[in-house]
Each structure stands twice: as structure tokens, then as C-alpha cells.
Design a protein around this motif. Structure first.
Motif, PDB file in Angstrom:
ATOM      1  N   MET A 158       1.573   9.797  -7.471  1.00 39.15           N
ATOM      2  CA  MET A 158       1.178   9.359  -6.106  1.00 39.15           C
ATOM      3  C   MET A 158       1.785   7.987  -5.827  1.00 39.15           C
ATOM      4  O   MET A 158       2.139   7.769  -4.644  1.00 39.15           O
ATOM      5  CB  MET A 158      -0.407   9.323  -6.132  1.00 39.15           C
ATOM      6  CG  MET A 158      -0.930  10.479  -6.051  1.00 39.15           C
ATOM      7  SD  MET A 158      -2.847  10.465  -6.285  1.00 39.15           S
ATOM      8  CE  MET A 158      -3.278   9.664  -4.728  1.00 39.15           C
ATOM      9  N   PHE A 159       1.735   6.805  -6.887  1.00 36.65           N
ATOM     10  CA  PHE A 159       2.305   5.588  -6.451  1.00 36.65           C
ATOM     11  C   PHE A 159       3.716   5.752  -6.068  1.00 36.65           C
ATOM     12  O   PHE A 159       4.302   5.254  -5.127  1.00 36.65           O
ATOM     13  CB  PHE A 159       2.087   4.562  -7.486  1.00 36.65           C
ATOM     14  CG  PHE A 159       0.657   4.189  -7.900  1.00 36.65           C
ATOM     15  CD1 PHE A 159      -0.153   4.384  -6.692  1.00 36.65           C
ATOM     16  CD2 PHE A 159       0.307   3.425  -8.939  1.00 36.65           C
ATOM     17  CE1 PHE A 159      -1.683   4.058  -7.126  1.00 36.65           C
ATOM     18  CE2 PHE A 159      -1.156   3.111  -9.060  1.00 36.65           C
ATOM     19  CZ  PHE A 159      -1.985   3.527  -8.106  1.00 36.65           C
ATOM     20  N   ILE A 162       4.425   7.284  -2.473  1.00 37.01           N
ATOM     21  CA  ILE A 162       3.995   6.141  -1.353  1.00 37.01           C
ATOM     22  C   ILE A 162       5.466   5.519  -1.193  1.00 37.01           C
ATOM     23  O   ILE A 162       5.679   5.267  -0.195  1.00 37.01           O
ATOM     24  CB  ILE A 162       2.747   5.446  -1.846  1.00 37.01           C
ATOM     25  CG1 ILE A 162       1.574   6.121  -1.797  1.00 37.01           C
ATOM     26  CG2 ILE A 162       2.778   4.338  -0.599  1.00 37.01           C
ATOM     27  CD1 ILE A 162       0.529   5.663  -2.025  1.00 37.01           C
ATOM     28  N   TYR A 165       8.073   7.409   0.426  1.00 36.52           N
ATOM     29  CA  TYR A 165       7.739   7.554   1.847  1.00 36.52           C
ATOM     30  C   TYR A 165       8.127   6.337   2.470  1.00 36.52           C
ATOM     31  O   TYR A 165       8.936   6.453   3.439  1.00 36.52           O
ATOM     32  CB  TYR A 165       6.268   7.850   2.076  1.00 36.52           C
ATOM     33  CG  TYR A 165       6.097   8.357   3.314  1.00 36.52           C
ATOM     34  CD1 TYR A 165       5.992   9.663   4.041  1.00 36.52           C
ATOM     35  CD2 TYR A 165       5.556   7.339   4.494  1.00 36.52           C
ATOM     36  CE1 TYR A 165       5.958   9.990   5.340  1.00 36.52           C
ATOM     37  CE2 TYR A 165       5.083   7.417   5.667  1.00 36.52           C
ATOM     38  CZ  TYR A 165       5.185   8.881   6.253  1.00 36.52           C
ATOM     39  OH  TYR A 165       5.089   9.218   7.411  1.00 36.52           O
ATOM     40  N   VAL A 166       7.768   5.288   1.988  1.00 35.55           N
ATOM     41  CA  VAL A 166       8.013   4.091   2.751  1.00 35.55           C
ATOM     42  C   VAL A 166       9.712   3.951   2.720  1.00 35.55           C
ATOM     43  O   VAL A 166      10.254   3.716   3.989  1.00 35.55           O
ATOM     44  CB  VAL A 166       7.752   2.720   2.016  1.00 35.55           C
ATOM     45  CG1 VAL A 166       7.900   1.331   2.514  1.00 35.55           C
ATOM     46  CG2 VAL A 166       6.240   2.748   1.900  1.00 35.55           C
ATOM     47  N   MET A 184      -0.482  -1.053   0.712  1.00 38.77           N
ATOM     48  CA  MET A 184      -0.110  -0.320  -0.252  1.00 38.77           C
ATOM     49  C   MET A 184      -0.959  -0.573  -1.370  1.00 38.77           C
ATOM     50  O   MET A 184      -1.511   0.245  -2.363  1.00 38.77           O
ATOM     51  CB  MET A 184       1.501  -0.208  -0.663  1.00 38.77           C
ATOM     52  CG  MET A 184       2.371   0.771   0.339  1.00 38.77           C
ATOM     53  SD  MET A 184       4.240   0.501  -0.215  1.00 38.77           S
ATOM     54  CE  MET A 184       4.005   1.015  -1.821  1.00 38.77           C
ATOM     55  N   SER A 188      -4.428   1.334  -2.613  1.00 37.13           N
ATOM     56  CA  SER A 188      -4.328   2.042  -4.024  1.00 37.13           C
ATOM     57  C   SER A 188      -4.928   1.433  -4.894  1.00 37.13           C
ATOM     58  O   SER A 188      -5.604   2.346  -5.865  1.00 37.13           O
ATOM     59  CB  SER A 188      -2.863   2.077  -4.081  1.00 37.13           C
ATOM     60  OG  SER A 188      -1.949   2.754  -3.474  1.00 37.13           O
TER      61      SER A 188
END
Length: 208
Positions: A158-159, A162, A165-166, A184, A188
Motif C-alpha cells: 500500500m505504501f 501511494i 500514484y504520486v 502521506m 499512513s
């Protein structure tokens, strides 16, 4: 023999100066806008001398990032031995990163995508970092700051998602990079923290 030794020492010193000067320029102005000629002029050396050491800008950038990564890892090792717990480490890294991001031109991140060798290096480093990240989260669980019921593989994935995506949506062109990092990190982090960890975060943010 002495002349060769002096020449070698000079060349090593020059390589270090080139990397330092180039990285500073890349971060401040973006990679594309910095020409090899600019770097040579800034160091009062000929462009030929620069190309004798680094064949092209991608190789120069690659070496800059390798040096930065090595320094970052050494700093991390030192910090890990000095700080008392994972929360101290995370919050210290946060302060350091915010100071660094404030000095970086957003175009730098966009320009990185144009260099295949550099992208391959960064992807390789992310894979390597997963091992240390797993150990770090496990340490946080042992210390009581992170929840015991989290699935490390899912959390790390998941990290990573993210971050992808950034980068993929170029959020750094829409928002300040320090704001992206702050959101973030703390959103998180809260999700995997126990109440003990959350209390540390709340105290830190209240006193910032």
C-alpha cells in the motif's frame, strides 16, 4: 610515480566536486534545464574534461543519485544507533525531508522519468528498501508503537502504491512536495499505530 598519484588524487577530488555541483544544480533548477556546459563553467573546467569523466548527463545524474543514496543510508545507520525508538527516527526523518523538499524544484522529479538508467536504479533501490522497511515496521511492533494485527506485505504494498500514484500522476506539479509528504506520512502512520504511537504523533504535531 608521484606525478601519477597526484593526478589520481586530483581526478578523484574533481569527480566529487562535479557530483556535488551537478546535484545542487539539478535539484535547484531541474535536470533538463542544466546543461553539461553549465556544470563545466560553474567549476571552471573545460567541457572536454567533464566528458572525460562522465560520458553524458544521464551517467552524471546516475552517479549523483548513487552518491546521495549512499549518504542517505549512512545517515540512516547512524540515526538508527542514536535514536531510542522508531517514532523518534520517523519524526527526525520527517524534519530532515521537509527541509530538503523545500529546496527542490518540482521539475526535478518530472525530469527523472526521462532517464531509463536512472529509473532502473531507483526501482532497484525501492526493492532493496522493502527489506529494511519490513524490519523497521517489525521493530515498531516490538516496541509497541505499531499494531500487531497489521499484515506487513499488504502495508508495504500500500505504501508503495501511494508513492507510485504520486509519481505517476505528477502530484508534485499540483501540490507542494512537502505537503504531499506530510499527508502521506501522517495519514499512513496513524493507520498502523497503536494508541501509544498516536500519542507521540499528536504531541509532535501540537508542538510543531
Amino acid at each position: 610515480m608521484q606525478e601519477i598519484k597526484v593526478l589520481s588524487t586530483y581526478r578523484l577530488s574533481l569527480k566529487s566536486k562535479i557530483l556535488e555541483s551537478a546535484m545542487s544544480a539539478f535539484l535547484e533548477r531541474g535536470i533538463k534545464s542544466v546543461k553539461m556546459d553549465d556544470i563545466a563553467k560553474g567549476l571552471n573546467i573545460s567541457k572536454r574534461t567533464l566528458y572525460e569523466i562522465y560520458d553524458n548527463k544521464e551517467i552524471l545524474l546516475y552517479e549523483c543519485l548513487k552518491k546521495a543514496k549512499t549518504k542517505s543510508e549512512l545517515d540512516m545507520m547512524e540515526m538508527m544507533s542514536e535514536k531510542n525508538n522508531v517514532m523518534d527516527i520517523i519524526l527526525h526523518i520527517y524534519k530532515v525531508r521537509i527541509e530538503q523538499f523545500q529546496k527542490v524544484c518540482p521539475q526535478f522529479y518530472a525530469d527523472l522519468e526521462k532517464y531509463p538508467m536512472v529509473l532502473a536504479f531507483l526501482n532497484e533501490q525501492r526493492e532493496r528498501d522493502r527489506v529494511s522497511q519490513r524490519k523497521f515496521i517489525q521493530r515498531g511492533i516490538t516496541e509497541g508503537y505499531f499494531r500487531k494485527d497489521i499484515d506487513l506485505d499488504i502495508i508495504l504494498s500500500m505504501f508503495e502504491a501511494i508513492g507510485e500514484y504520486v509519481r505517476g500522476h505528477h502530484l508534485y506539479e499540483k501540490f507542494p512536495i512537502e505537503s504531499i509528504f506530510t499527508n502521506m506520512l501522517f495519514v499512513s502512520l496513524r493507520g498502523i499505530c497503536t494508541q501509544k504511537g498516536i500519542d507521540v504523533i499528536e504531541h509532535f504535531l501540537k508542538n510543531e
